[in-house]
Enzyme design. Structure first.
Site, short mmCIF file in Angstrom:
data_model
loop_
_atom_site.label_atom_id
_atom_site.label_comp_id
_atom_site.label_asym_id
_atom_site.label_seq_id
_atom_site.Cartn_x
_atom_site.Cartn_y
_atom_site.Cartn_z
N ASP A 55 59.80 35.29 -24.42
CA ASP A 55 59.07 34.99 -25.65
C ASP A 55 59.96 35.06 -26.89
OD1 ASP A 55 56.27 34.92 -26.97
OD2 ASP A 55 57.17 36.66 -27.93
N GLU B 78 61.60 30.59 -24.81
CA GLU B 78 60.79 29.97 -25.86
C GLU B 78 61.47 30.08 -27.21
OE1 GLU B 78 56.61 30.38 -28.30
OE2 GLU B 78 58.01 32.04 -28.05
C1 GLC Z 1 55.30 33.51 -29.07
C2 GLC Z 1 53.98 33.43 -28.37
C3 GLC Z 1 52.87 33.58 -29.35
C4 GLC Z 1 53.01 34.91 -30.03
C5 GLC Z 1 54.41 35.10 -30.61
C6 GLC Z 1 54.66 36.53 -30.95
O1 GLC Z 1 55.50 32.46 -29.95
O2 GLC Z 1 53.89 32.25 -27.63
O3 GLC Z 1 51.61 33.46 -28.77
O4 GLC Z 1 52.06 35.05 -31.04
O5 GLC Z 1 55.42 34.74 -29.71
O6 GLC Z 1 54.85 37.29 -29.78
#
Ligand code: GLC
Length: 584
Positions: A231, A299
């Site tokens: 993440d 991500e």
């Molecule tokens: C990422 C997740 C999202 C979350 C953020 C903070 O972007 O996909 O849902 O709010 O991280 O952890």
């Protein structure tokens, strides 16, 4: 040695060659299984509720694993299932080694993995390294300056102005608006939080933090997971000097995340070294335990060149197996022309360093669904594109049915924190609840998701018509299109074939996949709202028989039908997948 012995020895040698050949293949499969995989994202809270509390859970997922077998899915990735106060629905973790009670227990998790493995389904977990919950014991100890934990988070003294008024250490803003700094009364310092105030930023300049996170990864690997979605990786490190970020000039609202250019809080070079370190940890684990490669998908919403660096750096050091490609979310939309599609698809393939796998994310829990972004009629065409392009497909739960956002959730029913913070006048378009509504299994109560009187988010009211059961029974449906695409993906040409694309006009584009000795596959899509008639004969350059393999649900064509290369007719938003066989 006698002749007989020679023959026997020869035969044995030949047989051993055969098994070496098989071993080699096995090894290749073990190393490369993820390269053409479809990863199906489950938002556990919304997938299937097994105990009637209105919230999806692990036993619910376990009870539906056969669904993946039927569909042709062999890898699932789960948004966070760990213990959490749920300020950001699991992206605020208070115990990285335990399961959130409402989702189940560690033994439910073990049972899920055991059954998944039995069915040949790999399970990927969501790993959230940038921040924990403020209720994590680390944070509680850090706030009290307990020995060993003082520097676990990014703490900083206040800036006090001439009038003696306390303010945050610099101008950084949270992704969810407002200052990225939160005052802590106990410690008399600010802590950094780039998301909600309940998500303090961990301090990776402290080796103890890295050590703790490494151990967490190993803990879940030992439980049999096949990898991690990591993440918000581009937020992990910040500028060590905590310099102010320059103003972007795009908005005058200084609480907005768009107010600043994020040159000191995002995409810092140290992030790559961290990902490379974790890649080595995963590779080492796989090698030492003789298990198939463990995968890491990262991500980051970032520039293309920054994303490519995650695949490997300039020295060839490997990072994540793949950084998510969000172009279908961030660059393309309902107004995009056929040329835009060709351009962005080609752009990723052009910039990707050789030897790596592309990937195509159509949706996730942070963005509106495909049907709501591109239009309900495009659902099949979009699945055709993502499933026949080279590389990896990523499907968010419900996209195989063409589920739609439920944008009309009332403010009272809204639970997504940034939307709640935005207030009743502004929540609607900020909220991520609309794309997180329960999976629509059938036309029974709560779409078959739960027997509770109330579900954690309302079910989309279109469920009596739009649900899996109905689509399984229908002669044509989004689900059936998706299922046939997954079957088709097993063909060698879609796995290893070359790629070439062309836009025929503003509305229609096509791409072909070719591999020697295999029938070519052509995907052709009309992204416009007009009827189109195109001549594809120049694009496929030899006389061919065109046989239709997959059609959009509303297509005038039928599967198996022959087409003329000079006249392919497409309704608005129609997609076709076609097989080409050279005319003898
Ligand atoms: C990422 C997740 C999202 C979350 C953020 C903070 O972007 O996909 O849902 O709010 O991280 O952890």
């Amino acid at each position: 040695m006698t002749l007989q012995w020679n023959l026997v020895a020869g035969l044995l040698w030949f047989l051993s060659l055969g098994s070496a050949h098989k071993d080699h293949h096995q090894q290749q499969d073990n190393e490369n299984w993820w390269r053409h995989e479809v990863f199906y994202q489950i938002y556990p809270r919304s997938f299937k509720d097994s105990n009637g509390d209105g919230i999806g859970d692990l036993n619910g997922i376990t009870s539906r694993l056969e669904y993946f077998v039927d569909t042709g899915i062999t890898s699932i990735w789960l948004s966070p299932i760990f213990k959490s106060p749920m300020a950001d629905f699991g992206y605020d973790i208070s115990d990285y080694r335990d399961i959130q009670r409402e989702y189940g227990t560690l033994s439910d998790f073990d049972a899920m993995i055991a059954k998944a493995n039995q069915l040949g389904i790999k399970v990927i977990l969501d790993f959230v390294p940038n921040h924990s919950s403020d209720e994590h014991p680390w944070f509680i100890k850090s706030a009290k300056r307990e020995a060993g934990y003082e520097e676990f988070y990014v703490w900083k003294d206040a800036k006090v102005n001439n009038d003696g008024i306390r303010g945050p250490p610099n101008n950084w803003v949270s992704v969810f608006s407002g200052s990225a700094w939160e005052w802590h009364e106990g410690r008399q310092q600010y802590y950094l939080r780039q998301f909600t105030k309940k998500q303090p930023d961990l301090n990776y300049r402290n080796p103890a933090v890295l050590q703790a996170m490494d151990e967490i990864l190993l803990y879940w690997l030992q439980k049999g997971v096949s990898g991690f979605r990591v993440d918000a990786v581009n937020y992990v490190y910040e500028d060590e000097q905590l310099r102010d970020e320059p103003v972007s000039g795009t908005t005058t609202d200084d609480s907005s995340v768009d107010y600043l250019k994020h040159i000191y809080t995002r995409n810092q070079p140290e992030n790559y070294a961290l990902i490379q370190h974790w890649r080595q940890l995963l590779d080492k684990y796989a090698a030492e335990n003789s298990v198939p490669a463990r995968v890491m998908m990262t991500e980051a919403y970032a520039d293309l060149s920054q994303l490519m660096e995650f695949y490997e750096d300039a020295n060839g050091v490997q990072g994540s197996n793949f950084p998510f490609n969000f172009d279908f979310i961030t660059e393309l939309n309902a107004d995009s022309l056929a040329q835009d599609f060709v351009f962005y698809i080609q752009r990723w393939l052009t910039y990707m360093p050789p030897g790596h796998s592309a990937n195509w994310v159509l949706g996730n829990h942070d963005n509106p669904r495909v049907a709501s972004r591109f239009g309900v009629k495009t659902v099949d065409a979009m699945n055709m594109i993502s499933m026949t392009l080279p590389g990896i497909g990523i499907t968010y739960y419900g996209e195989e049915l063409g589920m739609q956002d439920y944008r009309d959730i009332s403010f009272a029913d809204t639970v997504d924190q940034p939307a709640c913070d935005a207030g009743p006048d502004n929540y609607k378009w900020i909220s991520r609840d609309p794309e997180r509504t329960p999976m629509q299994w059938n036309d029974e109560e709560n779409a078959g998701f739960s027997t509770a009187a109330q579900t954690w988010l309302p079910v989309h009211p279109n469920y009596p018509e739009l649900n899996l059961n109905a689509q399984q029974e229908a002669i044509r449906s989004h689900y059936k299109v998706y299922q046939s695409l997954l079957k088709l993906r097993k063909s060698r040409v879609l796995q290893d074939g070359t790629f070439a694309a062309q836009a025929f006009n503003r509305g229609v584009f096509s791409f072909k996949r070719e591999l020697k000795g295999q029938p070519t596959i052509l995907t052709i899509v009309n992204v416009s709202n007009r009827y189109q008639r195109v001549d594809v004969s120049d694009f496929i350059d030899m006389p061919n028989h065109l046989t239709i393999l997959v059609v959009s649900v509303f297509s005038q064509y039928r599967v198996g039908e022959r087409l003329k290369t000079t006249e392919v007719k497409l309704s608005p938003y129609e997609g076709l997948v076609i097989q080409l066989k050279p005319r003898k």
